[in-house]
Design a protein around this motif. Structure first.
Motif, PDB file in Angstrom:
ATOM      1  N   GLY A 215      39.994 -12.028  90.118  1.00 25.56           N
ATOM      2  CA  GLY A 215      41.195 -12.836  90.291  1.00 25.56           C
ATOM      3  C   GLY A 215      42.387 -11.903  90.274  1.00 25.56           C
ATOM      4  N   SER A 216      43.436 -12.267  90.995  1.00 22.40           N
ATOM      5  CA  SER A 216      44.610 -11.396  91.012  1.00 22.40           C
ATOM      6  C   SER A 216      45.876 -12.233  91.014  1.00 22.40           C
ATOM      7  CB  SER A 216      44.581 -10.475  92.227  1.00 22.40           C
ATOM      8  OG  SER A 216      44.680 -11.226  93.422  1.00 22.40           O
ATOM      9  N   ALA A 217      46.965 -11.583  90.658  1.00 28.09           N
ATOM     10  CA  ALA A 217      48.279 -12.225  90.663  1.00 28.09           C
ATOM     11  C   ALA A 217      49.314 -11.150  90.953  1.00 28.09           C
ATOM     12  CB  ALA A 217      48.546 -12.895  89.321  1.00 28.09           C
ATOM     13  N   GLY A 218      50.512 -11.581  91.319  1.00 32.52           N
ATOM     14  CA  GLY A 218      51.583 -10.634  91.599  1.00 32.52           C
ATOM     15  C   GLY A 218      51.251  -9.725  92.768  1.00 32.52           C
ATOM     16  N   ALA A 219      50.754 -10.307  93.847  1.00 33.50           N
ATOM     17  CA  ALA A 219      50.400  -9.555  95.058  1.00 33.50           C
ATOM     18  C   ALA A 219      49.385  -8.454  94.761  1.00 33.50           C
ATOM     19  CB  ALA A 219      51.646  -8.995  95.726  1.00 33.50           C
ATOM     20  N   GLY A 220      48.469  -8.734  93.812  1.00 36.44           N
ATOM     21  CA  GLY A 220      47.403  -7.790  93.503  1.00 36.44           C
ATOM     22  C   GLY A 220      47.778  -6.748  92.465  1.00 36.44           C
TER      23      GLY A 220
ATOM     24  N   GLY B  59      31.598 -16.065  83.876  1.00 43.35           N
ATOM     25  CA  GLY B  59      32.963 -16.301  83.426  1.00 43.35           C
ATOM     26  C   GLY B  59      33.490 -15.341  82.376  1.00 43.35           C
ATOM     27  N   THR B  60      32.707 -14.367  81.959  1.00 37.14           N
ATOM     28  CA  THR B  60      33.154 -13.421  80.941  1.00 37.14           C
ATOM     29  C   THR B  60      34.079 -12.382  81.574  1.00 37.14           C
ATOM     30  OG1 THR B  60      31.076 -13.689  79.753  1.00 37.14           O
ATOM     31  CG2 THR B  60      32.385 -11.739  79.222  1.00 37.14           C
ATOM     32  N   VAL B  61      35.302 -12.283  81.069  1.00 35.52           N
ATOM     33  CA  VAL B  61      36.257 -11.301  81.576  1.00 35.52           C
ATOM     34  C   VAL B  61      35.788  -9.919  81.131  1.00 35.52           C
ATOM     35  CG1 VAL B  61      38.644 -10.471  81.470  1.00 35.52           C
ATOM     36  CG2 VAL B  61      38.168 -12.929  81.609  1.00 35.52           C
ATOM     37  N   THR B  62      35.644  -9.005  82.095  1.00 37.26           N
ATOM     38  CA  THR B  62      35.142  -7.660  81.779  1.00 37.26           C
ATOM     39  C   THR B  62      36.180  -6.567  81.990  1.00 37.26           C
ATOM     40  OG1 THR B  62      34.264  -7.470  84.020  1.00 37.26           O
ATOM     41  CG2 THR B  62      32.746  -8.247  82.301  1.00 37.26           C
ATOM     42  N   LYS B  63      37.215  -6.851  82.787  1.00 38.26           N
ATOM     43  CA  LYS B  63      38.192  -5.807  83.069  1.00 38.26           C
ATOM     44  C   LYS B  63      39.523  -6.438  83.460  1.00 38.26           C
ATOM     45  CE  LYS B  63      36.430  -2.337  85.135  1.00 38.26           C
ATOM     46  NZ  LYS B  63      35.822  -1.464  86.144  1.00 38.26           N
ATOM     47  N   VAL B  64      40.607  -5.825  82.982  1.00 38.86           N
ATOM     48  CA  VAL B  64      41.956  -6.222  83.378  1.00 38.86           C
ATOM     49  C   VAL B  64      42.658  -4.959  83.858  1.00 38.86           C
ATOM     50  CG1 VAL B  64      44.171  -7.161  82.610  1.00 38.86           C
ATOM     51  CG2 VAL B  64      42.040  -8.096  81.680  1.00 38.86           C
ATOM     52  N   ARG B  65      43.191  -5.006  85.084  1.00 38.25           N
ATOM     53  CA  ARG B  65      43.915  -3.859  85.639  1.00 38.25           C
ATOM     54  C   ARG B  65      45.357  -4.279  85.920  1.00 38.25           C
ATOM     55  NH1 ARG B  65      39.907  -3.800  89.715  1.00 38.25           N
ATOM     56  NH2 ARG B  65      37.998  -3.337  88.659  1.00 38.25           N
ATOM     57  N   ILE B  66      46.287  -3.473  85.423  1.00 36.47           N
ATOM     58  CA  ILE B  66      47.710  -3.759  85.620  1.00 36.47           C
ATOM     59  C   ILE B  66      48.358  -2.530  86.253  1.00 36.47           C
ATOM     60  CG2 ILE B  66      49.881  -4.364  84.492  1.00 36.47           C
ATOM     61  CD1 ILE B  66      48.169  -5.608  82.224  1.00 36.47           C
ATOM     62  N   ASP B  67      48.912  -2.726  87.434  1.00 35.16           N
ATOM     63  CA  ASP B  67      49.604  -1.636  88.121  1.00 35.16           C
ATOM     64  C   ASP B  67      50.885  -1.311  87.346  1.00 35.16           C
ATOM     65  OD1 ASP B  67      51.436  -0.298  90.051  1.00 35.16           O
ATOM     66  OD2 ASP B  67      49.743  -0.639  91.432  1.00 35.16           O
TER      67      ASP B  67
ATOM     68  N   ALA C 133      47.576 -15.916  84.973  1.00 32.67           N
ATOM     69  CA  ALA C 133      47.238 -16.435  86.305  1.00 32.67           C
ATOM     70  C   ALA C 133      46.011 -15.725  86.871  1.00 32.67           C
ATOM     71  CB  ALA C 133      48.428 -16.271  87.246  1.00 32.67           C
ATOM     72  N   ALA C 134      45.928 -14.409  86.700  1.00 31.57           N
ATOM     73  CA  ALA C 134      44.780 -13.661  87.225  1.00 31.57           C
ATOM     74  C   ALA C 134      43.496 -14.037  86.496  1.00 31.57           C
ATOM     75  CB  ALA C 134      45.044 -12.156  87.106  1.00 31.57           C
ATOM     76  N   VAL C 135      43.579 -14.226  85.184  1.00 29.93           N
ATOM     77  CA  VAL C 135      42.398 -14.658  84.419  1.00 29.93           C
ATOM     78  C   VAL C 135      41.954 -16.043  84.893  1.00 29.93           C
ATOM     79  CG1 VAL C 135      41.584 -15.391  82.134  1.00 29.93           C
ATOM     80  CG2 VAL C 135      42.828 -13.240  82.384  1.00 29.93           C
ATOM     81  N   GLY C 136      42.911 -16.937  85.064  1.00 29.10           N
ATOM     82  CA  GLY C 136      42.583 -18.289  85.539  1.00 29.10           C
ATOM     83  C   GLY C 136      41.902 -18.268  86.894  1.00 29.10           C
ATOM     84  N   GLU C 137      42.390 -17.426  87.805  1.00 26.05           N
ATOM     85  CA  GLU C 137      41.775 -17.337  89.127  1.00 26.05           C
ATOM     86  C   GLU C 137      40.365 -16.767  89.035  1.00 26.05           C
ATOM     87  OE1 GLU C 137      42.261 -15.217  93.475  1.00 26.05           O
ATOM     88  OE2 GLU C 137      44.003 -15.269  92.162  1.00 26.05           O
ATOM     89  N   ALA C 138      40.176 -15.731  88.217  1.00 26.29           N
ATOM     90  CA  ALA C 138      38.838 -15.144  88.059  1.00 26.29           C
ATOM     91  C   ALA C 138      37.870 -16.179  87.495  1.00 26.29           C
ATOM     92  CB  ALA C 138      38.898 -13.914  87.153  1.00 26.29           C
ATOM     93  N   GLN C 139      38.310 -16.940  86.526  1.00 25.80           N
ATOM     94  CA  GLN C 139      37.432 -17.958  85.935  1.00 25.80           C
ATOM     95  C   GLN C 139      37.138 -19.080  86.927  1.00 25.80           C
ATOM     96  OE1 GLN C 139      39.544 -18.746  82.246  1.00 25.80           O
ATOM     97  NE2 GLN C 139      38.128 -17.408  81.139  1.00 25.80           N
ATOM     98  N   ARG C 140      38.114 -19.453  87.729  1.00 21.96           N
ATOM     99  CA  ARG C 140      37.886 -20.485  88.762  1.00 21.96           C
ATOM    100  C   ARG C 140      36.841 -19.996  89.759  1.00 21.96           C
ATOM    101  NH1 ARG C 140      39.323 -20.790  93.656  1.00 21.96           N
ATOM    102  NH2 ARG C 140      40.951 -19.204  93.550  1.00 21.96           N
ATOM    103  N   ARG C 141      36.964 -18.737  90.171  1.00 23.00           N
ATOM    104  CA  ARG C 141      35.992 -18.173  91.118  1.00 23.00           C
ATOM    105  C   ARG C 141      34.602 -18.069  90.491  1.00 23.00           C
ATOM    106  NH1 ARG C 141      39.076 -13.614  94.758  1.00 23.00           N
ATOM    107  NH2 ARG C 141      40.601 -15.058  95.628  1.00 23.00           N
ATOM    108  N   ALA C 142      34.555 -17.725  89.213  1.00 16.91           N
ATOM    109  CA  ALA C 142      33.259 -17.662  88.517  1.00 16.91           C
ATOM    110  C   ALA C 142      32.618 -19.051  88.477  1.00 16.91           C
ATOM    111  CB  ALA C 142      33.432 -17.110  87.110  1.00 16.91           C
ATOM    112  N   LYS C 143      33.429 -20.069  88.233  1.00 16.19           N
ATOM    113  CA  LYS C 143      32.892 -21.439  88.204  1.00 16.19           C
ATOM    114  C   LYS C 143      32.363 -21.848  89.573  1.00 16.19           C
ATOM    115  CE  LYS C 143      33.850 -26.134  86.908  1.00 16.19           C
ATOM    116  NZ  LYS C 143      34.750 -27.125  86.373  1.00 16.19           N
TER     117      LYS C 143
END
Length: 136
Positions: free
Chosen positions: A64-69, A79-87, A105-115
């Protein structure tokens, strides 16, 4: 005094007329009752397929991503979050709240995609098994 359950003596295939049988046993002989053994085998097959799908999900990843990636979150298929990358470009000590919102927002998108992935994988695993009526 509670009424006693009633069983009827019926001749069995070996000719034993003394063996009591439940009043509905003749229905089973006519095939009106569910073949429990077949249902149990189908349930076991379904459980095995679900277990396989769960193993596959644990090895799959979604992002999942936010802020234009600029903020990206990776999660497993379960659904387990394994990595967070912040530019670094998005990090502004004066605006931590915006960064928090982007991470959320990025966590929410990743979890939605996992679901969504879970629904696809479990749907494929359960294909043809809907006759179990949600027993699994």
């Amino acid at each position: 005094m509670a009424p006693k359950s009633r069983t009827l003596p019926v001749a069995t295939s070996d000719g034993n007329a003394d063996a009591p049988r439940a009043p509905f046993a003749d229905r089973a002989d006519r095939g009106e009752l569910v073949n429990i053994q077949k249902l149990m085998k189908e349930a076991q097959r379904a459980q095995a397929k679900v277990a396989e799908a769960q193993e596959r999900l644990a090895s799959m990843t979604v992002e999942g991503s936010a802020g234009a990636g600029l903020v990206r979150v990776e999660a497993t298929g379960d659904g387990t979050v394994t990595k967070v990358r912040i530019d670094q470009k998005i990090v502004d000590p004066a605006d931590v709240e915006m960064l928090e919102d982007l991470v959320t927002a990025a966590v929410g998108e990743a979890q939605r995609r996992a679901k969504e992935l879970q629904e696809r994988e479990m749907g494929a695993a359960m294909g043809g098994m809907q006759g179990l009526g949600g027993m699994l």
